[in-house]
Motif scaffolding. Sequence first.
Motif, short mmCIF file in Angstrom:
data_model
loop_
_atom_site.label_atom_id
_atom_site.label_comp_id
_atom_site.label_asym_id
_atom_site.label_seq_id
_atom_site.Cartn_x
_atom_site.Cartn_y
_atom_site.Cartn_z
N SER A 135 0.84 -1.20 0.00
CA SER A 135 0.00 0.00 0.00
C SER A 135 0.88 1.26 0.00
CB SER A 135 -0.99 0.00 1.17
OG SER A 135 -0.32 -0.18 2.40
N GLY A 136 2.02 1.20 0.68
CA GLY A 136 2.94 2.34 0.64
C GLY A 136 3.46 2.58 -0.76
N ASN A 137 3.76 1.52 -1.48
CA ASN A 137 4.21 1.69 -2.86
C ASN A 137 3.13 2.31 -3.74
OD1 ASN A 137 6.95 0.94 -2.99
ND2 ASN A 137 6.43 -1.25 -2.92
N ARG A 138 1.89 1.92 -3.49
CA ARG A 138 0.79 2.54 -4.26
C ARG A 138 0.72 4.04 -3.95
NH1 ARG A 138 -2.26 -2.00 -2.93
NH2 ARG A 138 -3.62 -0.81 -1.53
N ALA A 139 0.83 4.39 -2.67
CA ALA A 139 0.78 5.81 -2.29
C ALA A 139 1.94 6.58 -2.94
CB ALA A 139 0.82 5.96 -0.77
N LEU A 140 3.13 5.99 -2.91
CA LEU A 140 4.29 6.65 -3.51
C LEU A 140 4.14 6.77 -5.03
CD1 LEU A 140 7.06 4.96 -1.32
CD2 LEU A 140 6.37 7.38 -1.23
N ASP A 141 3.51 5.76 -5.65
CA ASP A 141 3.27 5.84 -7.09
C ASP A 141 2.31 6.97 -7.44
OD1 ASP A 141 5.00 3.77 -7.62
OD2 ASP A 141 3.44 2.23 -7.77
N LEU B 4 -20.15 13.50 -10.72
CA LEU B 4 -19.66 12.91 -9.47
C LEU B 4 -19.63 11.40 -9.62
CD1 LEU B 4 -18.86 13.14 -6.43
CD2 LEU B 4 -21.31 12.84 -5.92
N TYR B 5 -18.43 10.84 -9.48
CA TYR B 5 -18.29 9.39 -9.37
C TYR B 5 -18.41 9.07 -7.89
CZ TYR B 5 -16.29 9.61 -14.06
OH TYR B 5 -16.09 9.83 -15.40
N ARG B 38 -18.32 -1.02 -9.55
CA ARG B 38 -17.06 -0.76 -8.86
C ARG B 38 -15.85 -1.13 -9.71
NH1 ARG B 38 -14.32 -3.28 -3.72
NH2 ARG B 38 -13.35 -1.42 -2.84
N GLU B 39 -16.06 -2.03 -10.63
CA GLU B 39 -14.95 -2.43 -11.51
C GLU B 39 -14.42 -1.24 -12.31
OE1 GLU B 39 -13.58 -5.36 -11.16
OE2 GLU B 39 -15.10 -5.55 -9.58
N LEU B 40 -15.31 -0.28 -12.51
CA LEU B 40 -14.94 0.94 -13.23
C LEU B 40 -13.69 1.59 -12.64
CD1 LEU B 40 -15.84 3.23 -15.29
CD2 LEU B 40 -16.98 4.29 -13.33
N THR B 41 -13.60 1.59 -11.29
CA THR B 41 -12.48 2.28 -10.65
C THR B 41 -11.16 1.56 -10.85
OG1 THR B 41 -12.86 1.20 -8.51
CG2 THR B 41 -14.00 3.28 -8.89
N LYS B 42 -11.21 0.34 -11.33
CA LYS B 42 -9.98 -0.43 -11.59
C LYS B 42 -9.45 -0.22 -13.01
CE LYS B 42 -11.03 -3.35 -7.93
NZ LYS B 42 -10.63 -2.86 -6.61
N THR B 43 -10.23 0.47 -13.83
CA THR B 43 -9.80 0.64 -15.22
C THR B 43 -8.71 1.70 -15.34
OG1 THR B 43 -11.49 2.34 -15.64
CG2 THR B 43 -12.12 0.05 -16.07
N ASN B 50 -8.15 9.59 -11.54
CA ASN B 50 -7.72 9.63 -10.14
C ASN B 50 -6.75 8.49 -9.85
OD1 ASN B 50 -7.36 10.09 -7.47
ND2 ASN B 50 -9.40 9.41 -6.82
N PRO B 51 -5.46 8.80 -9.76
CA PRO B 51 -4.44 7.76 -9.57
C PRO B 51 -4.62 6.91 -8.30
CG PRO B 51 -3.41 9.80 -10.27
CD PRO B 51 -4.84 10.12 -9.96
N THR B 52 -5.37 7.38 -7.30
CA THR B 52 -5.59 6.53 -6.13
C THR B 52 -6.62 5.45 -6.44
OG1 THR B 52 -7.42 7.82 -5.19
CG2 THR B 52 -5.18 8.46 -4.53
N GLY B 53 -7.38 5.62 -7.54
CA GLY B 53 -8.42 4.65 -7.88
C GLY B 53 -9.64 4.73 -6.97
N LYS B 54 -9.73 5.81 -6.20
CA LYS B 54 -10.82 5.91 -5.22
C LYS B 54 -11.93 6.86 -5.65
CE LYS B 54 -7.85 4.85 -1.26
NZ LYS B 54 -7.46 5.16 0.10
N VAL B 55 -13.10 6.63 -5.06
CA VAL B 55 -14.19 7.60 -5.14
C VAL B 55 -14.45 8.11 -3.73
CG1 VAL B 55 -15.32 6.56 -7.15
CG2 VAL B 55 -15.98 5.79 -4.85
N PRO B 56 -15.07 9.27 -3.57
CA PRO B 56 -15.66 10.12 -4.60
C PRO B 56 -14.61 10.85 -5.43
CG PRO B 56 -15.76 11.23 -2.50
CD PRO B 56 -15.27 9.83 -2.23
N LEU B 57 -15.02 11.13 -6.66
CA LEU B 57 -14.19 11.92 -7.57
C LEU B 57 -15.11 12.87 -8.32
CD1 LEU B 57 -11.47 12.46 -9.11
CD2 LEU B 57 -12.26 10.77 -10.78
N VAL B 58 -14.73 14.13 -8.37
CA VAL B 58 -15.49 15.13 -9.13
C VAL B 58 -14.76 15.40 -10.44
CG1 VAL B 58 -16.20 17.56 -9.24
CG2 VAL B 58 -16.56 16.24 -7.14
#
Lengths: 207, 207
Positions: A135-141, B4-5, B38-43, B50-58
């Motif tokens: 998870s740290g590597n993901r944050a750093l990426d 809004l995702y 939810r699979e959408l956020t893995k694409t 959003n490089p964290t792959g997380k929502v919410p995202l505007v």
Amino acid sequence: MITLYSMPSSGNSYKVRLLLAQLDIPFEHIATEYAGGRELTKTDAFQKKNPTGKVPLVEFEDGRFLSESNAILLYFAEASAFVPTDNYARAKVYQWMFFEQNFHEGSVATRAANLTYPDRAHLRTPEILDPLLQSGNRALDVMETQLLQSPYLVGDHYTVADIALYAYTHSAEEKGGFDIAGRSGISAWLNRVKQQPGHVSLDWLPG
Amino acid sequence: MITLYSMPSSGNSYKVRLLLAQLDIPFEHIATEYAGGRELTKTDAFQKKNPTGKVPLVEFEDGRFLSESNAILLYFAEASAFVPTDNYARAKVYQWMFFEQNFHEGSVATRAANLTYPDRAHLRTPEILDPLLQSGNRALDVMETQLLQSPYLVGDHYTVADIALYAYTHSAEEKGGFDIAGRSGISAWLNRVKQQPGHVSLDWLPG
């Protein structure tokens, strides 16, 4: 003068010392380090000041308090060049600061803490350390992606977002075993941050 | 119009829907729920947004993005009554919002998630759930201490700090097994928040 309760070895505490040094704001320092001083935070007297029992904590002369490292940064930097005036740029600063507290600290800083603090020796199992590495590597990426695009986390200027993320990133390789040298965006940014006027290192204390 | 995702069942996503509803800001909604969405956020396409792959995202109409729930709250609430103009009061709002992301979510929300989401069934062991109960109780006690002293987290008025902490606290008993009824400060505050003009529940979506 304000009083700052802070832990000399902690990144969250370092953030505040760094900002206050750069803004030339004098403060009285009360150290709450392991082996002695840290016991202070367990006392009823301290927990009345901050119910989370955590540092950093600022005590103002009028008896008011402010806790949470990044809230303290935003408070003192408010009218400085370290917080952008543009609404969207300011929101991006917030974004990186929440990312730091929600994602980066819980992985990068936690792994480093487990590996360095004696009372965390029991947390050095692969079951605990390996997921923290991932998870740290993901944050750093996530940081690296941004820092290959802009010199600072939010555009062309040094902000409190950089201070917030510098605190645990600058020692992530040495203390946490993360590959920083292999991430050129982060490496160049660490040098840029270090060259800011008034920069002080983790071990600096007023005196 | 902004897009809004958000994840219909998630507290972090709910915060943003609640604020946008209360500020009467229209938005297009893209659901990223378990079982499909939810699979959408893995694409790759989403992770570019959003490089964290997380929502919410505007996503703004001009193609810019903003992530991190509490940064989104601060951005949209900026000029509203939900963010105090006094510097110290605003810093206390930040303090509670960082507390929420650093302490409350990782305990209160994580325990609820482990107990409710099917893909977290393997995280329902006492070794995992018991420490989350303890740290969640500490987080709730910190809120309770404040809410026995003031009607809202920062003084007499409803702010984005209340929205941020309402999101996972309102369902902490039902989903996370925390004792909320026994905490009179929190219980009364939950009712105050629910009675705010334009309040919407977790399952509200624009349409």
